[in-house]
Design a protein around this motif. Structure first.
Motif, mmCIF file in Angstrom:
data_model
loop_
_atom_site.group_PDB
_atom_site.id
_atom_site.type_symbol
_atom_site.label_atom_id
_atom_site.label_comp_id
_atom_site.label_asym_id
_atom_site.label_seq_id
_atom_site.Cartn_x
_atom_site.Cartn_y
_atom_site.Cartn_z
ATOM 1 N N GLU A 75 1.120 -1.145 0.070
ATOM 2 C CA GLU A 75 0.046 -0.021 0.137
ATOM 3 C C GLU A 75 0.784 1.274 0.081
ATOM 4 O O GLU A 75 1.871 1.190 0.581
ATOM 5 N N GLU A 76 0.442 2.285 -0.441
ATOM 6 C CA GLU A 76 1.097 3.480 -0.635
ATOM 7 C C GLU A 76 1.178 4.180 0.687
ATOM 8 O O GLU A 76 0.053 4.391 1.419
ATOM 9 N N GLY A 77 2.227 4.421 1.303
ATOM 10 C CA GLY A 77 2.612 5.150 2.317
ATOM 11 C C GLY A 77 2.483 4.428 3.520
ATOM 12 O O GLY A 77 2.620 4.842 4.507
ATOM 13 N N GLU A 78 2.570 3.176 3.558
ATOM 14 C CA GLU A 78 2.347 2.032 4.741
ATOM 15 C C GLU A 78 3.878 1.733 5.237
ATOM 16 O O GLU A 78 4.796 1.582 4.224
ATOM 17 N N CYS A 79 4.051 1.488 6.412
ATOM 18 C CA CYS A 79 5.434 1.185 6.794
ATOM 19 C C CYS A 79 5.197 0.002 7.719
ATOM 20 O O CYS A 79 4.071 -0.622 8.197
ATOM 21 N N ILE A 80 6.471 -0.779 7.975
ATOM 22 C CA ILE A 80 6.348 -1.922 9.060
ATOM 23 C C ILE A 80 6.483 -1.412 10.101
ATOM 24 O O ILE A 80 7.108 -0.713 10.833
ATOM 25 N N CYS A 81 5.361 -2.184 10.993
ATOM 26 C CA CYS A 81 5.403 -1.946 12.454
ATOM 27 C C CYS A 81 5.671 -2.876 13.237
ATOM 28 O O CYS A 81 6.429 -2.735 14.465
ATOM 29 N N SER A 82 5.451 -4.095 12.806
ATOM 30 C CA SER A 82 5.739 -5.560 13.716
ATOM 31 C C SER A 82 6.100 -6.482 12.902
ATOM 32 O O SER A 82 5.641 -6.633 11.859
ATOM 33 N N VAL A 83 7.019 -7.236 13.484
ATOM 34 C CA VAL A 83 7.545 -8.751 12.833
ATOM 35 C C VAL A 83 7.893 -9.620 13.752
ATOM 36 O O VAL A 83 8.079 -9.574 14.736
ATOM 37 N N ILE A 84 7.267 -10.897 13.422
ATOM 38 C CA ILE A 84 7.542 -12.102 14.123
ATOM 39 C C ILE A 84 7.773 -13.337 13.304
ATOM 40 O O ILE A 84 7.162 -13.494 12.069
ATOM 41 N N CYS A 85 8.635 -14.254 13.816
ATOM 42 C CA CYS A 85 9.036 -15.510 12.894
ATOM 43 C C CYS A 85 8.441 -16.695 13.604
ATOM 44 O O CYS A 85 8.570 -16.885 14.836
ATOM 45 N N ILE A 86 7.375 -17.553 12.793
ATOM 46 C CA ILE A 86 6.860 -18.695 13.447
ATOM 47 C C ILE A 86 7.252 -19.892 12.756
ATOM 48 O O ILE A 86 6.826 -20.131 11.753
ATOM 49 N N PRO A 87 8.098 -20.807 13.405
ATOM 50 C CA PRO A 87 8.672 -22.020 12.689
ATOM 51 C C PRO A 87 7.223 -22.958 12.648
ATOM 52 O O PRO A 87 6.590 -23.064 13.743
ATOM 53 N N LEU A 88 7.184 -23.584 11.628
ATOM 54 C CA LEU A 88 6.142 -24.286 11.413
ATOM 55 C C LEU A 88 6.443 -25.882 11.731
ATOM 56 O O LEU A 88 7.472 -26.453 11.156
ATOM 57 N N ALA A 89 5.881 -26.863 12.483
ATOM 58 C CA ALA A 89 6.231 -28.258 12.383
ATOM 59 C C ALA A 89 6.013 -29.223 11.252
ATOM 60 O O ALA A 89 5.122 -28.777 10.699
ATOM 61 N N VAL A 104 7.325 -15.527 7.994
ATOM 62 C CA VAL A 104 7.494 -14.395 8.458
ATOM 63 C C VAL A 104 6.149 -13.588 8.462
ATOM 64 O O VAL A 104 5.668 -13.486 7.500
ATOM 65 N N VAL A 105 5.467 -13.372 9.594
ATOM 66 C CA VAL A 105 4.354 -12.543 9.688
ATOM 67 C C VAL A 105 4.753 -11.119 9.959
ATOM 68 O O VAL A 105 5.444 -10.733 10.824
ATOM 69 N N VAL A 106 4.112 -10.225 9.189
ATOM 70 C CA VAL A 106 4.622 -8.663 9.075
ATOM 71 C C VAL A 106 3.209 -7.938 9.296
ATOM 72 O O VAL A 106 2.416 -8.078 8.542
ATOM 73 N N GLY A 107 3.220 -7.042 10.042
ATOM 74 C CA GLY A 107 2.293 -6.155 10.623
ATOM 75 C C GLY A 107 2.531 -4.690 10.041
ATOM 76 O O GLY A 107 3.560 -4.269 10.345
ATOM 77 N N LEU A 134 0.184 -2.760 16.274
ATOM 78 C CA LEU A 134 1.216 -2.261 17.103
ATOM 79 C C LEU A 134 2.112 -3.473 17.608
ATOM 80 O O LEU A 134 3.359 -3.415 17.798
ATOM 81 N N GLN A 135 1.582 -4.821 17.952
ATOM 82 C CA GLN A 135 2.375 -5.848 18.162
ATOM 83 C C GLN A 135 1.721 -7.301 17.669
ATOM 84 O O GLN A 135 0.390 -7.378 17.645
ATOM 85 N N LEU A 136 2.639 -8.206 17.170
ATOM 86 C CA LEU A 136 2.145 -9.425 16.911
ATOM 87 C C LEU A 136 2.991 -10.561 17.864
ATOM 88 O O LEU A 136 4.154 -10.284 18.232
ATOM 89 N N LYS A 137 2.181 -11.192 18.351
ATOM 90 C CA LYS A 137 2.598 -12.290 19.446
ATOM 91 C C LYS A 137 1.995 -13.727 19.093
ATOM 92 O O LYS A 137 0.857 -13.595 18.615
ATOM 93 N N CYS A 138 2.673 -14.767 19.545
ATOM 94 C CA CYS A 138 2.225 -16.062 19.120
ATOM 95 C C CYS A 138 2.336 -16.991 20.473
ATOM 96 O O CYS A 138 3.406 -16.963 21.448
ATOM 97 N N ARG A 139 1.314 -17.703 20.700
ATOM 98 C CA ARG A 139 1.482 -18.738 21.625
ATOM 99 C C ARG A 139 1.412 -20.197 20.950
ATOM 100 O O ARG A 139 0.238 -20.490 20.530
ATOM 101 N N THR A 140 2.232 -20.958 21.657
ATOM 102 C CA THR A 140 2.422 -22.290 20.841
ATOM 103 C C THR A 140 1.957 -23.387 21.978
ATOM 104 O O THR A 140 1.984 -22.940 23.283
ATOM 105 N N GLU A 155 -2.462 -19.946 19.269
ATOM 106 C CA GLU A 155 -3.167 -18.681 18.335
ATOM 107 C C GLU A 155 -1.982 -17.468 18.154
ATOM 108 O O GLU A 155 -0.869 -17.564 18.618
ATOM 109 N N LEU A 156 -2.386 -16.865 17.242
ATOM 110 C CA LEU A 156 -1.605 -15.819 17.001
ATOM 111 C C LEU A 156 -2.362 -14.536 17.286
ATOM 112 O O LEU A 156 -3.505 -14.354 16.616
ATOM 113 N N SER A 157 -1.960 -13.433 18.144
ATOM 114 C CA SER A 157 -2.616 -12.290 18.709
ATOM 115 C C SER A 157 -2.058 -11.019 17.799
ATOM 116 O O SER A 157 -0.791 -11.059 17.834
#
Length: 1059
Positions: A75-89, A104-107, A134-140, A155-157
């Motif tokens: 999108e025009e003008g958007e920037c990266i705010c949060s990143v999280i790496c989730i390994p998949l079994a 790689v999940v990017v907000g 604002l934030q990306l967090k994962c619970r495994t 879950e991914l919050s």
């Protein structure tokens, strides 16, 4: 850890220039498996993957190299705010816990959440809320430590300024796998787009907080009955109703302002999951995103299509209102971040006042606060108790304990601290750079459950520190015992000394070992020293001797017995290694010991002459060249290898010695390269059990068969060693009288009959037989008169064993014959006396039949060999195969009888023909047909005929006894009719009426019959009718059962006429 500084020096200052301020403006995320690092800023990102490389010194190390970099924003003008790496079994059964791939999940600031592969390929994009992420967090998934812990769902919050979106982990896992497979198909063949399953998520509108900066999803919790009643009274008043069972709730904690910390509870079932339109985003953007990541790889990019897609935004679902339950109000304090502990019981919160607050998640209170940590970064380390650290009196069934440590990085002070919780002291502090980043994932692999995780060893790093100055990525590792002790404990100091010893080993300064106080740490330090490849033997011996001397000087009650025994045993091993290494010189002159023992082995020449031809032929068959490896070459054995292959288990009165490096001790003697007498004296003084030395000697002899056959004097050297070992104290029981089996010599026979090295086993048995015979002869001369001949059960055991080994050697020589070029049938079969005895009568025939097939022996030639067996005028064979085959057939006359051997040969031909119809065995099938018939006769038909003959013999009926035969057949017919009328399912009303009309004598006679004696009771009535007619013909009219037979015939005919 050694280059981090001391655990006891927390206030040290960092040297060197401080640089790289750009890192503070970047968004970073490290995979919990430490195999992927993502660094993003504005609209660009770089992916670094782990790779192994070899440095200048030849050691392998893991490095992070750039595998992809580019622009992620769409999108025009958007920037990266949060990143999280989730390994998949991985879903493969062969997986051991390593991830299949990492997502790689990017907000973004536009509200979009996009999912990428490690190579930067877009999988799917979703607009869940309008506003910056604002934030990306994962619970495994985590394995519950006890039954009282609720199993949490994955879950991914995703946190927005006024909303919280939680995506179900199972739904996300399936969608990501489907999208990845779809991208692979599109890249490979341009196949049609397959719609992935939609994402199942919940969207909550967080209320009653002015600002929210971070969050933590605690998971599903269930209140106790008391807390449920308390909350109901506080929320509903005096007349509030309470449900019978507490409801399950999802707990969320947010930090920010007004209040400083908020606690939210969402009752399960209060909001239905929403299904996102993933297909719309993927189907329209898949192809363009795939090729845009390749930077115009194929040049198929359509700008008009891309612009039309960007203008089309998916529908944004409204949020479900979720009010705050309670919070920690502080009007001036503003929370910046929250970090949840691995056990979901505590959380660390940072604020703008430079405080770090420890929260009790279940009670919702602050239990501890640290000051002076402005802009702090937090992480958690959970350590499990190692086995053996708990007191031995503790029950082994109790679960292992876990310790939680809070890691705080203070960038303004350039220090990394580790604190024990909940009220533990600071257990370590390290001086680091001021521009570092503390990387804490807080999750593990996604897609794991209680079933798939069984047997897995999931290797994940919990906390890492990234230093941009030197590019180092360091992991934080904490010993468990630091949770039990303070900073002044001796154990913590010993651990520091152990690390110091590890560093000093390179410079060979090992006096620090004596300064360690704790016995377990001291033993660990000695083990590290003994396993060091740079430490010379004299250094190891001196340090071990000094440590042993210091232990002996202490009070006997204060000395750890296991450490004392360990030092003593290692010192003996080092002395043994030194002595034997000095004896590895050629033996040029015969010793007195050899001269004294040599005449007693004169009789073995007769045994060697008897088995000489077979041994010569066996040696020729096994003299073919073979592959050898570098580690098999002869050379000096390193001391650490010698020690690592030895295990000492101390008992009350003796030592058990286990070793697999016997060549170092005995091969020099057997090959004539070491003085026998001095080696024997060294072994006698070593204090090693003679039984273990005997086992070691036999293993070396049996495993080096080819080398043994090359040295003619190896047999006499073996006899000398056996005589020396048998004369050692504790070898042969002093009460042994020769009329019983000796455990010492039984150990030799057991090793020989179990070995597949037939020639070496036979030679060892011949030598041991002569040594045992000499010992029995000396024992008999001391107890009996000289004109008495000593008869021993032990010698009879040796005669049987040697005969068996000679037969096996002849068989193994036949089996070692090389196969003709282009033949089939498998590899050479290796056998021993034990395997042949366990395989039964058909074991020998099965091995020989496979060889006959490989050699292509015709059935006619095989028949001639079997027919000439035992004749004295056997003609000279023109083929080695036939010669050896005749020899084996003479040694195994029963196992290789013509019928048995032909049967196995025919079976092997058919089996090989079934595997490969092109095998040329069809010409032999006609000749083999008789053998197949013989096998069928022996396996199946002969049993039937034998049973029939036995039955006829039992009945013993002649033609003149037709009175007798008719009576027995009449009973047989009565049993059949009784089963039909009284015991089967055909008890119909007409049959019961017929039974009532029968004569009383016949009815009583039928009821007395026992159909259980019949093998086949269900026989058609027509056959029974014909049988009764035959019975009537056999019985004379004046027979007592003649009228009974007539009534029985009428009854059967009546039943047969019934519809």
């Amino acid at each position: 850890d050694s280059d981090w500084g001391s655990w006891e020096n927390p206030d040290g200052k960092e040297d060197g220039a401080q640089s790289a301020p750009w890192l503070q403006d970047c968004v970073m995320s490290l995979s919990p498996c430490s195999d992927l690092l993502v660094i993003a800023r504005d609209h660009k990102a770089t992916f670094l993957s782990a790779k192994w490389r070899t440095d200048e010194s030849g050691q392998e190390e893991m490095t992070l190299s750039v595998t992809w970099s580019g622009t992620l924003s769409a999108e025009e003008g958007e920037c990266i705010c949060s990143v999280i790496c989730i390994p998949l079994a991985s879903q493969k059964r062969s997986s051991t816990g390593r991830p299949d791939w990492t997502c790689v999940v990017v907000g973004f600031s536009s509200g979009y959440v996009r999912f990428y592969t490690e190579s930067g390929v877009l999988l799917l994009a979703q607009l869940l809320h309008e506003g910056p992420v604002l934030q990306l967090k994962c619970r495994t998934y985590e394995i519950p430590r006890h039954s009282g812990v609720t199993e949490q769902h994955e879950e991914l919050s995703i946190l927005y300024p006024a909303a919280l979106v939680t995506i179900d982990g199972f739904s996300l896992f399936q969608s990501l796998r489907a999208c990845r497979n779809q991208v692979a198909r599109a890249a490979a063949a341009g196949s049609d787009v397959i719609q992935p399953p939609p994402l199942a998520y919940k969207k909550w509108g967080l209320q009653d907080m002015d600002t929210i900066t971070d969050h933590s999803s605690i998971g599903i919790t269930t209140l106790s009955v008391f807390n449920q009643m308390k909350n109901a009274s506080m929320l509903g008043g005096f007349h509030a109703s309470v449900k019978g069972s507490p409801p399950a709730m999802s707990q969320y904690i947010t930090v920010g302002g007004g209040p400083y910390t908020g606690f939210y509870y969402a009752i399960e079932g209060s909001s239905q999951p929403l299904l996102s339109h993933v297909a719309l985003a993927v189907a329209s953007k898949l192809t363009s995103a795939l090729f845009s990541a390749a930077s115009g790889w194929l040049g198929w990019k359509s700008k008009n299509e891309e612009e039309s897609v960007q203008k089309q935004k998916p529908k944004v679902e409204p949020a479900t209102a979720l009010p705050v339950r309670f919070g920690l109000p502080d009007s001036r304090r503003h929370g910046e971040s929250i970090c949840l502990s691995p056990c979901n019981t505590m959380a660390g919160v940072t604020d703008d006042f430079g405080r770090v607050t420890l929260l009790d998640v279940a009670r919702g209170i602050a239990i501890r606060m640290w000051k002076g940590y402005r802009d702090a970064q937090l992480g958690w380390v959970q350590v499990s108790e190692a086995r053996g650290e708990r007191d031995l009196a503790t029950s082994p069934s109790m679960p292992r304990r876990h310790a939680q440590f809070l890691v705080i990085y203070a960038p303004r002070r350039g220090i990394l601290e580790v604190w024990g919780t909940q009220h533990g002291p600071r257990i370590g502090a390290f001086t680091v750079g001021k521009q570092c980043r503390l990387l804490y994932a807080g999750h593990r692999l996604m897609g794991v459950n209680s079933v798939t995780s069984q047997g897995w060893q999931i290797h994940t790093q919990q906390v890492c520190l990234f230093d941009p100055v030197n590019g180092a990525l360091r992991a934080v590792t904490i010993p468990f015992h630091l949770a039990l002790s303070d900073k002044k404990s001796e154990r913590a100091k010993d651990m520091h000394l152990l690390r110091r010893l590890t560093t000093l080993l390179r410079s060979r300064e090992v006096d620090v070992l004596l300064d360690i106080k704790h016995p377990a740490i001291k033993k660990q330090a000695l083990e590290s020293l003994l396993s060091n490849k740079n430490a010379p033997v004299f250094c190891l011996t001196n340090v071990t001797r000094a440590l042993l001397a210091s232990l002996k000087e202490q009070d006997a009650e204060a000395v750890d017995e296991s450490l004392l025994q360990f030092c003593s045993s290692q010192l003996k091993l080092l002395q043994l290694y030194t002595d034997v290494q000095l004896l590895h010189i050629p033996d040029t002159s015969p010793t007195e010991l050899l001269l004294s023992i040599q005449p007693s082995f004169s009789a073995i020449e007769e045994d060697l002459a008897r088995v000489g031809p077979v041994l010569q032929r066996y040696t020729e068959m096994n003299s073919r060249p073979c592959v050898s490896f570098a580690q098999d070459s002869s050379g000096p054995l390193p001391v650490r290898t010698f020690l690592s292959q030895l295990e000492w288990y101390w008992c009350i009165t003796n030592v058990i010695f286990v070793c697999i490096s016997g060549s170092f001790l005995f091969w020099g003697c057997l090959s004539g390269q070491s003085p026998l007498q001095r080696v024997c004296e060294t072994l006698q003084e070593s204090g090693i059990s003679p039984q273990q030395l005997l086992s070691l000697l036999l293993s070396v002899w049996l495993n080096k068969e080819k080398d043994v056959l090359k040295y003619p004097d190896a047999v006499s050297h073996l006899g000398t060693l056996l005589s020396t070992l048998s004369s050692m104290k504790g070898a042969v029981d002093e009460s042994w009288d020769g009329q019983c089996v000796s455990p010492w010599w039984q150990q030799v026979r057991t090793a020989c009959v179990q070995s597949e090295s037939s020639a070496a086993a036979l030679l060892a048995a011949l030598v041991a037989h002569r040594v045992a015979k000499n010992a029995i002869t000396r024992l008999g001369e001391s107890k009996f008169q000289e004109d008495w001949e000593c008869v021993s059960l032990e010698l009879e055991q040796w005669v049987v064993c040697i005969k068996q080994l000679e037969d096996v050697l002849a068989l193994q020589t036949l089996l070692c014959l090389p196969s003709p070029q282009g033949s089939t049938g498998g590899a050479v079969t290796r056998c021993s006396v034990k395997t042949l005895l366990e395989s039964g009568r058909g074991g020998v025939a099965d091995c020989v039949s496979k060889l006959i097939f490989r050699q292509g022996v015709s059935p006619d030639l095989l028949r001639d060999i079997l027919q000439r067996r035992g004749e004295n005028d056997i003609c000279v064979c023109i083929c080695v195969v036939l010669e050896l085959l005749e020899c084996v057939c003479q040694r195994f006359p029963n196992s290789l009888s013509p019928d048995v051997l032909f049967a196995h040969c025919s079976w092997e031909n058919v089996v090989q023909w079934n595997k490969d119809p092109e095998v040329k065995t069809i010409n032999n099938l006609k000749a083999v047909l008789k053998s197949v018939s013989a096998m069928m006769w022996q396996t199946f038909i002969v049993k039937r005929f034998s049973a029939t003959a036995f039955l006829m013999e039992k009945v013993c009926i002649s033609v003149q006894d037709k009175d007798v035969l008719g009576s027995q057949l009449l009973v047989l017919t009565g049993q059949r009719l009784a089963f039909y009328l009284l015991h089967s399912q055909s008890q119909t009303k007409p049959n019961m009426e017929l039974l009532a009309r029968l004569p009383p004598t016949l009815c009583t006679w039928l009821k007395a019959m026992d159909p259980s004696e019949l093998r086949c009771p269900s026989v058609p009535l027509s056959q029974s009718s014909r049988l009764i007619n035959k019975v009537i013909e056999m019985l004379p009219e004046n027979h007592g059962q003649y009228s009974l037979a007539l009534h029985l015939l009428e009854a059967v005919d009546s039943l047969h006429e019934e519809p």
